[in-house]
Design a protein around this motif. Structure first.
Motif, mmCIF file in Angstrom:
data_model
loop_
_atom_site.group_PDB
_atom_site.id
_atom_site.type_symbol
_atom_site.label_atom_id
_atom_site.label_comp_id
_atom_site.label_asym_id
_atom_site.label_seq_id
_atom_site.Cartn_x
_atom_site.Cartn_y
_atom_site.Cartn_z
ATOM 1 N N ILE A 193 19.125 -21.708 -76.632
ATOM 2 C CA ILE A 193 19.716 -22.747 -75.797
ATOM 3 C C ILE A 193 18.649 -23.784 -75.434
ATOM 4 C CG2 ILE A 193 20.736 -23.187 -73.525
ATOM 5 C CD1 ILE A 193 22.169 -20.492 -73.756
ATOM 6 N N ASN A 194 19.034 -25.037 -75.572
ATOM 7 C CA ASN A 194 18.183 -26.168 -75.209
ATOM 8 C C ASN A 194 18.294 -26.392 -73.697
ATOM 9 O OD1 ASN A 194 16.866 -28.618 -75.027
ATOM 10 N ND2 ASN A 194 18.239 -29.728 -76.406
ATOM 11 N N PRO A 195 17.263 -26.353 -72.902
ATOM 12 C CA PRO A 195 15.860 -26.153 -73.223
ATOM 13 C C PRO A 195 15.315 -24.784 -72.822
ATOM 14 C CG PRO A 195 16.012 -27.142 -71.058
ATOM 15 C CD PRO A 195 17.429 -26.804 -71.496
ATOM 16 N N THR A 196 16.171 -23.869 -72.360
ATOM 17 C CA THR A 196 15.621 -22.657 -71.713
ATOM 18 C C THR A 196 15.256 -21.553 -72.693
ATOM 19 O OG1 THR A 196 17.887 -21.897 -71.415
ATOM 20 C CG2 THR A 196 16.877 -23.054 -69.556
ATOM 21 N N MET A 197 15.635 -21.725 -73.956
ATOM 22 C CA MET A 197 15.296 -20.775 -75.013
ATOM 23 C C MET A 197 15.937 -19.396 -74.819
ATOM 24 S SD MET A 197 13.774 -22.893 -76.768
ATOM 25 C CE MET A 197 13.350 -21.905 -78.177
ATOM 26 N N LYS A 198 17.046 -19.368 -74.064
ATOM 27 C CA LYS A 198 17.822 -18.133 -73.970
ATOM 28 C C LYS A 198 18.569 -17.932 -75.286
ATOM 29 C CE LYS A 198 20.856 -15.836 -71.186
ATOM 30 N NZ LYS A 198 20.283 -14.637 -71.723
ATOM 31 N N LEU A 199 18.794 -16.667 -75.640
ATOM 32 C CA LEU A 199 19.502 -16.394 -76.898
ATOM 33 C C LEU A 199 20.865 -15.770 -76.631
ATOM 34 C CD1 LEU A 199 16.687 -14.809 -79.103
ATOM 35 C CD2 LEU A 199 17.153 -17.211 -78.652
ATOM 36 N N ILE A 200 21.792 -16.042 -77.537
ATOM 37 C CA ILE A 200 23.125 -15.433 -77.480
ATOM 38 C C ILE A 200 23.289 -14.577 -78.740
ATOM 39 C CG2 ILE A 200 25.621 -15.905 -77.447
ATOM 40 C CD1 ILE A 200 24.527 -17.203 -75.031
ATOM 41 N N ASP A 201 23.861 -13.392 -78.565
ATOM 42 C CA ASP A 201 24.078 -12.475 -79.688
ATOM 43 C C ASP A 201 25.299 -12.952 -80.488
ATOM 44 O OD1 ASP A 201 24.885 -10.384 -81.325
ATOM 45 O OD2 ASP A 201 24.289 -8.831 -79.893
ATOM 46 N N LEU A 202 25.047 -13.599 -81.608
ATOM 47 C CA LEU A 202 26.138 -14.247 -82.356
ATOM 48 C C LEU A 202 27.104 -13.247 -82.977
ATOM 49 C CD1 LEU A 202 24.185 -17.171 -84.065
ATOM 50 C CD2 LEU A 202 25.765 -17.292 -82.130
ATOM 51 N N GLU A 203 26.591 -12.124 -83.451
ATOM 52 C CA GLU A 203 27.472 -11.134 -84.067
ATOM 53 C C GLU A 203 28.458 -10.598 -83.024
ATOM 54 O OE1 GLU A 203 25.088 -8.297 -86.121
ATOM 55 O OE2 GLU A 203 26.536 -8.225 -87.761
ATOM 56 N N MET A 204 27.957 -10.374 -81.822
ATOM 57 C CA MET A 204 28.795 -9.859 -80.730
ATOM 58 C C MET A 204 29.878 -10.885 -80.358
ATOM 59 S SD MET A 204 29.176 -10.282 -77.236
ATOM 60 C CE MET A 204 27.687 -10.729 -76.348
ATOM 61 N N VAL A 205 29.468 -12.147 -80.216
ATOM 62 C CA VAL A 205 30.445 -13.182 -79.843
ATOM 63 C C VAL A 205 31.498 -13.330 -80.948
ATOM 64 C CG1 VAL A 205 30.730 -15.650 -79.355
ATOM 65 C CG2 VAL A 205 28.814 -14.400 -78.348
ATOM 66 N N ALA A 206 31.056 -13.269 -82.206
ATOM 67 C CA ALA A 206 31.999 -13.417 -83.327
ATOM 68 C C ALA A 206 33.005 -12.266 -83.337
ATOM 69 C CB ALA A 206 31.236 -13.487 -84.644
ATOM 70 N N GLU A 207 32.547 -11.075 -82.979
ATOM 71 C CA GLU A 207 33.474 -9.924 -82.953
ATOM 72 C C GLU A 207 34.572 -10.136 -81.903
ATOM 73 O OE1 GLU A 207 30.233 -6.669 -84.502
ATOM 74 O OE2 GLU A 207 31.140 -6.322 -82.524
ATOM 75 N N VAL A 208 34.183 -10.630 -80.736
ATOM 76 C CA VAL A 208 35.185 -10.881 -79.684
ATOM 77 C C VAL A 208 36.132 -11.994 -80.134
ATOM 78 C CG1 VAL A 208 35.552 -11.613 -77.300
ATOM 79 C CG2 VAL A 208 33.615 -10.135 -77.859
ATOM 80 N N ALA A 209 35.583 -13.052 -80.719
ATOM 81 C CA ALA A 209 36.420 -14.180 -81.142
ATOM 82 C C ALA A 209 37.470 -13.718 -82.152
ATOM 83 C CB ALA A 209 35.546 -15.275 -81.735
ATOM 84 N N LYS A 210 37.076 -12.785 -83.010
ATOM 85 C CA LYS A 210 38.028 -12.286 -84.019
ATOM 86 C C LYS A 210 39.197 -11.563 -83.361
ATOM 87 C CE LYS A 210 35.654 -12.749 -88.211
ATOM 88 N NZ LYS A 210 34.537 -13.500 -87.615
ATOM 89 N N GLU A 211 38.937 -10.873 -82.243
ATOM 90 C CA GLU A 211 40.039 -10.186 -81.531
ATOM 91 C C GLU A 211 41.100 -11.187 -81.112
ATOM 92 O OE1 GLU A 211 38.352 -8.263 -78.090
ATOM 93 O OE2 GLU A 211 36.884 -7.166 -79.295
ATOM 94 N N PHE A 212 40.665 -12.420 -80.813
ATOM 95 C CA PHE A 212 41.593 -13.437 -80.318
ATOM 96 C C PHE A 212 41.930 -14.485 -81.386
ATOM 97 C CE2 PHE A 212 39.436 -11.622 -76.707
ATOM 98 C CZ PHE A 212 40.420 -11.511 -75.737
ATOM 99 N N ALA A 213 41.376 -14.303 -82.586
ATOM 100 C CA ALA A 213 41.591 -15.225 -83.709
ATOM 101 C C ALA A 213 41.240 -16.668 -83.353
ATOM 102 C CB ALA A 213 43.036 -15.138 -84.222
ATOM 103 N N ILE A 214 40.091 -16.823 -82.678
ATOM 104 C CA ILE A 214 39.615 -18.183 -82.401
ATOM 105 C C ILE A 214 38.246 -18.383 -83.058
ATOM 106 C CG2 ILE A 214 40.905 -18.719 -80.280
ATOM 107 C CD1 ILE A 214 38.597 -17.713 -78.672
ATOM 108 N N PRO A 215 37.961 -19.615 -83.479
ATOM 109 C CA PRO A 215 36.692 -19.844 -84.182
ATOM 110 C C PRO A 215 35.480 -19.934 -83.250
ATOM 111 C CG PRO A 215 37.982 -21.869 -84.091
ATOM 112 C CD PRO A 215 38.826 -20.806 -83.459
ATOM 113 N N VAL A 216 34.332 -19.560 -83.800
ATOM 114 C CA VAL A 216 33.060 -19.711 -83.082
ATOM 115 C C VAL A 216 32.256 -20.811 -83.777
ATOM 116 C CG1 VAL A 216 30.906 -18.596 -82.350
ATOM 117 C CG2 VAL A 216 33.014 -17.253 -82.529
#
Ligand code: LCS
Length: 394
Positions: free
Chosen positions: A158-181
């Motif tokens: 994340i700009n600028p704090t350099m925090k990270l998001i777990d993309l695989e985890m977010v993609a798994e949740v998005a698939k449950e709801f059939a929404i794009p990431v």
């Protein structure tokens, strides 16, 4: 990864270009043309009807731009790429394509300032609302999703704090709801992180940064499924019109060839400067994803090849001290942007993220003492010497 070339380092130089088709020219030719001549009225009719392949007008396609688009698609391991006149043209084309009035977007709880500005405008004009989520667990992401949620929009780092998001985890949740990431991959580039391989749907870049790499182009890139990008091309790209100029595409093709070499050097230098910064008494907190004590380090190990070239740090002191540090520098440049050969340093609270209201800035940990350093390609010893003297003179 490209079907034709096994390795990133080869794809970045060769994909999408065949010298045989261009009189043997080693460098990709620059087609600096706005339009294309038809051999007959009937040919023009066939081209417009989509019955015959071929170029019509450079807002609809250009051979130099096409090489760049094929190359970035291969590098991100996606089906199709599209190039834009800025990172914000890419962000807005994607978000407008994915939403309609009254929809909702779930966002990472930290975004580039102008993306934040765009979301605010979409809310005010079209009632497209958004909520921020720290996205630390699946439950947290699930809890934000509403029936009208049209997409999840993530920046990582994340700009600028350099925090990270777990993309695989977010993609798994998005698939449950059939929404794009949608992932803004600007800070990593495809050399360090490939969100489509982690299950995300659309990846975009401010190509102004590492992809261009030389501080001379403003541009954006998007990669995803062919059907989605065909739709973007014929709507939010063609009709809103934020296309890239052929010359800027040519500069990006040139810059891209050295992306892996440049990024390795950015990472080497950042690792050295990070070690020095974290031990300096005038520095309070240092945020760099390659830090083994960073809470997001396990995510870095899973989804990023290395930590990247950007470090954020809080200095011990006030806003005025942070500004004084910038003014104390001798050759390091005070500038927004990142990913250039030159080391750049900026004050997010008053520059890139000044548009974000103070309360939101505090939530995002964008303090008045926070500085963002884009570590360049100079000798790291010289970078550190300048920072060290500027810190010591506070
Ligand atoms: N996404 C991210 C993560 C960015 O950092 C930027 C620009 C954009 C999108 C927009 O790209 P542009 O239209 O400028 O090509 N970030 C900047 C920054 O941090 N300093 O100056 C610009």
């Amino acid at each position: 990864m490209s079907k034709k070339h096994k390795h990133f380092e080869t794809t970045v130089i060769h994909e999408g270009y065949d010298a045989k088709e261009m009189l043997g020219s080693l460098a990709t030719p620059l087609f600096q043309t706005s339009t294309y001549t038809f051999e007959s009225a009937e040919q023009g009719e066939r081209r417009f009807a989509g019955e015959e392949a071929g170029y019509i007008y450079s807002r609809l396609g250009n051979p130099t731009v096409r090489v760049l688009e094929e190359r970035i698609a291969a590098l991100e391991n996606g089906e199709r790429g599209l190039a834009f006149g800025s990172g914000m043209a890419a962000v807005s084309a994607v978000l407008i394509a994915l939403t309609k009035a009254n929809d909702h977007i779930v966002c990472s709880s930290g975004l580039y300032g102008c993306t934040f500005g765009l979301l605010t405008m979409m809310q005010e004009k079209y009632n497209i609302s958004h909520d921020f989520s720290t996205m630390e667990t699946k439950e947290e992401v699930r809890a934000m999703i509403k029936p009208e949620t049209a997409c999840i929009y993530v920046e990582t780092p994340i700009n600028p704090t350099m925090k990270l998001i777990d993309l695989e985890m977010v993609a798994e949740v998005a698939k449950e709801f059939a929404i794009p990431v949608v992932v803004d991959n600007t800070f990593s580039s495809p050399y360090l992180q490939r969100p489509l391989d982690l299950g995300c749907d659309v990846v975009l870049h401010s190509a102004t940064k590492y992809i261009g790499g030389h501080g001379d182009v403003i541009a954006g890139l998007v990669v995803g499924k062919k059907d989605f990008l065909d739709g973007v091309q014929m709507t939010t790209q063609k009709d809103i019109g934020g296309i890239i100029s052929p010359f800027d595409a040519w500069l990006l093709i040139r810059g891209l060839k050295t992306l892996p070499i440049r990024l390795d050097r950015h990472c080497d230098n950042a690792e050295k400067v990070f070690e020095k910064l974290k031990n300096h008494p005038k520095v309070a907190n240092v945020y760099y994803p390659n830090d083994a004590s960073h809470p997001d380090y396990p995510i870095r190990k899973r989804q990023m090849k290395r930590g990247g070239g950007v470090i954020a740090f809080d200095i011990n002191g006030t806003k005025e001290d942070a500004q004084a540090l910038l003014n104390n520098l001798s050759f390091l440049k005070i500038a927004v942007s990142l990913g250039d050969a030159e080391t750049l340093i900026e004050h997010p609270a008053t520059m890139t993220h000044a548009i974000v209201p103070e309360a939101s800035r505090k939530e995002m940990k964008i303090t008045d003492q926070l500085l963002r350093l884009s570590v360049g390609l100079e000798a790291w010893e010289d970078i550190w010497a300048d920072l060290d003297q500027a810190l010591n003179n506070l």
